[in-house]
Design an enzyme around this catalytic site. Sequence first.
Site, PDB file in Angstrom:
ATOM      1  CB  THR A   1       4.210   4.127  -5.064  1.00 15.31           C
ATOM      2  OG1 THR A   1       4.354   4.531  -3.708  1.00 15.31           O
ATOM      3  CG2 THR A   1       4.880   5.262  -5.925  1.00 15.31           C
TER       4      THR A   1
ATOM      5  CB  SER B   1      -2.421  -0.044  -3.739  1.00 15.25           C
ATOM      6  OG  SER B   1      -2.149  -0.130  -2.452  1.00 15.25           O
TER       7      SER B   1
ATOM      8  CB  VAL C   1      -0.889   0.144   1.300  1.00 11.46           C
ATOM      9  CG1 VAL C   1      -1.838   1.186   1.272  1.00 11.46           C
ATOM     10  CG2 VAL C   1      -1.652  -1.244   1.323  1.00 11.46           C
ATOM     11  CB  CYS C   2       1.001   4.417   0.221  1.00 12.04           C
ATOM     12  SG  CYS C   2       1.311   6.059  -0.117  1.00 12.04           S
ATOM     13  CB  THR C   3       5.857   4.685   0.631  1.00 14.06           C
ATOM     14  OG1 THR C   3       5.204   4.945   1.795  1.00 14.06           O
ATOM     15  CG2 THR C   3       5.450   6.077  -0.151  1.00 14.06           C
TER      16      THR C   3
END
Length: 317
Positions: free
Chosen positions: A124, A156, A104-106
Amino acid sequence: MPIRIGLLLYPNFQLLDAAGVTAAFEIAGTLGEAAYEMTPLSQHGGLVRSSSGMALETVPFATARSFDTLVVVGGEGHVTAMDCPELQGFIRHHAGTARRICSVCTGAFLLAAAGLLDGRRATTHWQQAGALKARFPKIRVSAEAIHVQDGPVWTSAGISAGIDMALALVTEDLGADIGRRTAQQMVVFYHRPGGQSQFSALLEMGSTQDRFSGLLGWIRSNLQQRLTVDVLASQVGMSPRNFSRNFRGAVGMSPARAVEKLRLEAARERVERSTLPIEAIAVMTGFHDPERMRRAFLREFHQPPQAVRRNAADNLG
């Protein structure tokens, strides 16, 4: 038998990255035959503090059993976590045993540091996409995608996009009906397409120069026209060569790319929210040829207009 999900945390993780996916799996587990079993993990176990100051209880990942799916969250602490050899070793080990590895994300930076994203498409948070591509040039970074699946690896975008990814995983595990009902319980869109843009084209191209900000608005209102560099330059009273150089410096992309992105955004909105024929939308948004628009959709969204329309209909179903 429950589907085992490992949630990998580290100091200064983003709380919503963890909470969003956890809520999706929790709710889906109450609706489907196979419940999910969530295990928060960290290097040393115990309480791990998020960037908000709130903490979650975890178990040491050295004592963890195998998992069906490992989810690596993002957050401010991802930079330090990337340099932890034990954490990287844990991710690489489970990449060989788990059915899916997700971020998720970073959290994508941790997968990248472990070598899991080399040669793969990944995403990202849009603000970090350039840094991910610069540091790990072997990754094919999809800077706008909400989530990306490339084989067993899922990535994501920022924060709430983890929920979209989790719903896609739930749908893969338990079927579309459970995925849709989970989204309804969470009061979020079901199956928001992974290739959908994280942000609007005008926001991405926000210019520091007023005359180009006005020009971008003019372009969006005149998409049916033949928008050549000469036409655009004349709108701001500049020579074509001077215009192209200054536009790229201010907006961050060529005039042709900016026009295409604005056409794509307008076309996608009409594809998703209307029943107009694809051919008519191609004309209205300046693509004119539906095949040309289809190729542009595939480059940008990784799916043709017809698939985008079907996915939008699913959201309303």
